[in-house]
Design a protein around this motif. Structure first.
Motif, mmCIF file in Angstrom:
data_model
loop_
_atom_site.group_PDB
_atom_site.id
_atom_site.type_symbol
_atom_site.label_atom_id
_atom_site.label_comp_id
_atom_site.label_asym_id
_atom_site.label_seq_id
_atom_site.Cartn_x
_atom_site.Cartn_y
_atom_site.Cartn_z
ATOM 1 N N PRO A 188 0.802 -1.231 0.000
ATOM 2 C CA PRO A 188 0.000 0.000 0.000
ATOM 3 C C PRO A 188 0.833 1.279 0.000
ATOM 4 O O PRO A 188 0.473 2.254 -0.651
ATOM 5 C CB PRO A 188 -0.831 -0.108 1.275
ATOM 6 C CG PRO A 188 -0.903 -1.568 1.568
ATOM 7 C CD PRO A 188 0.390 -2.145 1.072
ATOM 8 N N ARG A 189 1.970 1.269 0.700
ATOM 9 C CA ARG A 189 2.819 2.474 0.723
ATOM 10 C C ARG A 189 3.419 2.741 -0.657
ATOM 11 O O ARG A 189 3.502 3.888 -1.094
ATOM 12 C CB ARG A 189 3.920 2.322 1.767
ATOM 13 C CG ARG A 189 3.378 2.285 3.184
ATOM 14 C CD ARG A 189 4.465 2.062 4.173
ATOM 15 N NE ARG A 189 5.056 0.736 3.915
ATOM 16 C CZ ARG A 189 5.946 0.158 4.674
ATOM 17 N NH1 ARG A 189 6.395 0.772 5.740
ATOM 18 N NH2 ARG A 189 6.407 -1.034 4.394
ATOM 19 N N LEU A 194 3.386 5.860 -5.665
ATOM 20 C CA LEU A 194 3.232 5.887 -7.118
ATOM 21 C C LEU A 194 2.098 6.818 -7.536
ATOM 22 O O LEU A 194 2.249 7.646 -8.436
ATOM 23 C CB LEU A 194 2.985 4.477 -7.652
ATOM 24 C CG LEU A 194 2.700 4.368 -9.151
ATOM 25 C CD1 LEU A 194 3.929 4.741 -9.958
ATOM 26 C CD2 LEU A 194 2.233 2.967 -9.491
ATOM 27 N N LEU A 195 0.944 6.686 -6.884
ATOM 28 C CA LEU A 195 -0.205 7.525 -7.241
ATOM 29 C C LEU A 195 0.069 9.000 -6.963
ATOM 30 O O LEU A 195 -0.284 9.867 -7.766
ATOM 31 C CB LEU A 195 -1.455 7.053 -6.502
ATOM 32 C CG LEU A 195 -1.986 5.684 -6.932
ATOM 33 C CD1 LEU A 195 -3.174 5.276 -6.063
ATOM 34 C CD2 LEU A 195 -2.356 5.674 -8.401
ATOM 35 N N GLY A 196 0.703 9.295 -5.831
ATOM 36 C CA GLY A 196 1.062 10.675 -5.520
ATOM 37 C C GLY A 196 2.042 11.240 -6.537
ATOM 38 O O GLY A 196 1.917 12.384 -6.975
ATOM 39 N N GLU A 220 0.533 6.437 7.571
ATOM 40 C CA GLU A 220 1.753 6.078 6.852
ATOM 41 C C GLU A 220 1.505 6.053 5.342
ATOM 42 O O GLU A 220 2.339 6.507 4.564
ATOM 43 C CB GLU A 220 2.224 4.712 7.339
ATOM 44 C CG GLU A 220 3.589 4.340 6.844
ATOM 45 C CD GLU A 220 4.043 3.022 7.432
ATOM 46 O OE1 GLU A 220 3.576 1.977 6.926
ATOM 47 O OE2 GLU A 220 4.849 3.040 8.374
ATOM 48 N N VAL A 221 0.366 5.550 4.917
ATOM 49 C CA VAL A 221 0.031 5.489 3.490
ATOM 50 C C VAL A 221 -0.133 6.908 2.951
ATOM 51 O O VAL A 221 0.359 7.241 1.869
ATOM 52 C CB VAL A 221 -1.233 4.635 3.265
ATOM 53 C CG1 VAL A 221 -1.737 4.761 1.851
ATOM 54 C CG2 VAL A 221 -0.957 3.173 3.600
ATOM 55 N N GLY A 243 5.549 11.002 -2.546
ATOM 56 C CA GLY A 243 5.594 10.837 -4.004
ATOM 57 C C GLY A 243 5.195 12.114 -4.728
ATOM 58 O O GLY A 243 5.837 12.521 -5.712
ATOM 59 N N TYR A 244 4.170 12.777 -4.219
ATOM 60 C CA TYR A 244 3.709 14.034 -4.811
ATOM 61 C C TYR A 244 4.811 15.091 -4.736
ATOM 62 O O TYR A 244 5.147 15.727 -5.730
ATOM 63 C CB TYR A 244 2.446 14.500 -4.088
ATOM 64 C CG TYR A 244 2.041 15.922 -4.407
ATOM 65 C CD1 TYR A 244 1.569 16.267 -5.669
ATOM 66 C CD2 TYR A 244 2.120 16.920 -3.450
ATOM 67 C CE1 TYR A 244 1.199 17.565 -5.969
ATOM 68 C CE2 TYR A 244 1.751 18.216 -3.729
ATOM 69 C CZ TYR A 244 1.294 18.538 -4.988
ATOM 70 O OH TYR A 244 0.933 19.827 -5.274
ATOM 71 N N TYR A 245 5.384 15.267 -3.547
ATOM 72 C CA TYR A 245 6.424 16.282 -3.370
ATOM 73 C C TYR A 245 7.670 15.970 -4.204
ATOM 74 O O TYR A 245 8.265 16.870 -4.783
ATOM 75 C CB TYR A 245 6.794 16.448 -1.893
ATOM 76 C CG TYR A 245 6.076 17.613 -1.257
ATOM 77 C CD1 TYR A 245 6.617 18.887 -1.288
ATOM 78 C CD2 TYR A 245 4.848 17.439 -0.638
ATOM 79 C CE1 TYR A 245 5.970 19.963 -0.720
ATOM 80 C CE2 TYR A 245 4.192 18.510 -0.066
ATOM 81 C CZ TYR A 245 4.754 19.776 -0.107
ATOM 82 O OH TYR A 245 4.097 20.835 0.455
ATOM 83 N N LEU A 246 8.056 14.711 -4.291
ATOM 84 C CA LEU A 246 9.230 14.360 -5.083
ATOM 85 C C LEU A 246 9.025 14.730 -6.551
ATOM 86 O O LEU A 246 9.921 15.280 -7.198
ATOM 87 C CB LEU A 246 9.565 12.873 -4.940
ATOM 88 C CG LEU A 246 10.821 12.414 -5.688
ATOM 89 C CD1 LEU A 246 12.056 13.169 -5.211
ATOM 90 C CD2 LEU A 246 11.014 10.923 -5.516
#
Length: 166
Positions: free
Chosen positions: A32-33, A38-40, A131-132, A139-142
């Protein structure tokens, strides 16, 4: 400055390399993490690009939203291109805040229409572990930071601008 396609190519290349390393280390794509990350990351690359601050019509970042891209035009009017929206911490937060505002307004509109029709509308979201959510935010910020680096905007960009004599 790189075009929208170049930004996407950079982000996808690094995502592919990172994904390959993750899998080589024994990571599971069903984790899930990992899915949240990936989605973010993909949302930040394709839907919530820092270039949403371009108010003119036909911008690639707005075009990904289809007809809903018009809802991002006020965001472009609020933020000067490569201004606050192209900062490392506040920039991504402005887009998330704007998206939440749009969703809140949509929910209010749907609730009003439902009440007008004599029905009720309740929103029940399943709880997600913190945590998720944090991995999705990471992921979004990266993805946002890679965009900024490609534009030549480094984390100390704002600090250097503040120190410069006027």
């Amino acid at each position: 400055m790189p075009s929208g396609r170049t930004h996407e190519a950079i982000n996808l290349t690094l995502l592919g390399l990172g994904g390959a390393l993750y899998l080589a280390q024994g990571g599971s794509p069903e984790e899930p993490r990992a899915l949240a990350f990936l989605l973010g990351y993909l949302a930040g690359t394709f839907l919530l690009s820092p270039d949403l601050d371009l108010a003119e019509k036909g911008v690639r970042a707005q075009g990904r939203w289809g007809v809903l891209g018009a809802l991002w035009r006020p965001y472009g009017w609020l933020f000067r291109h490569r201004g606050l929206s192209h900062t490392w911490i506040l920039g991504p937060l402005t887009r998330l805040g704007y998206l939440l505002l749009l969703l809140f307004l949509l929910y209010g509109l749907l609730k009003g229409v439902a009440a007008f029709m004599g029905a009720s509308l309740a929103l029940a979201l399943p709880p997600l572990p913190k945590e998720v959510l944090l991995f999705g935010l990471l992921g979004y910020y990266l993805s946002q930071w890679l965009h900024l680096v490609a534009d030549g905007i480094w984390p100390d960009h704002d600090l250097r601008r503040l120190k410069r004599p006027r």
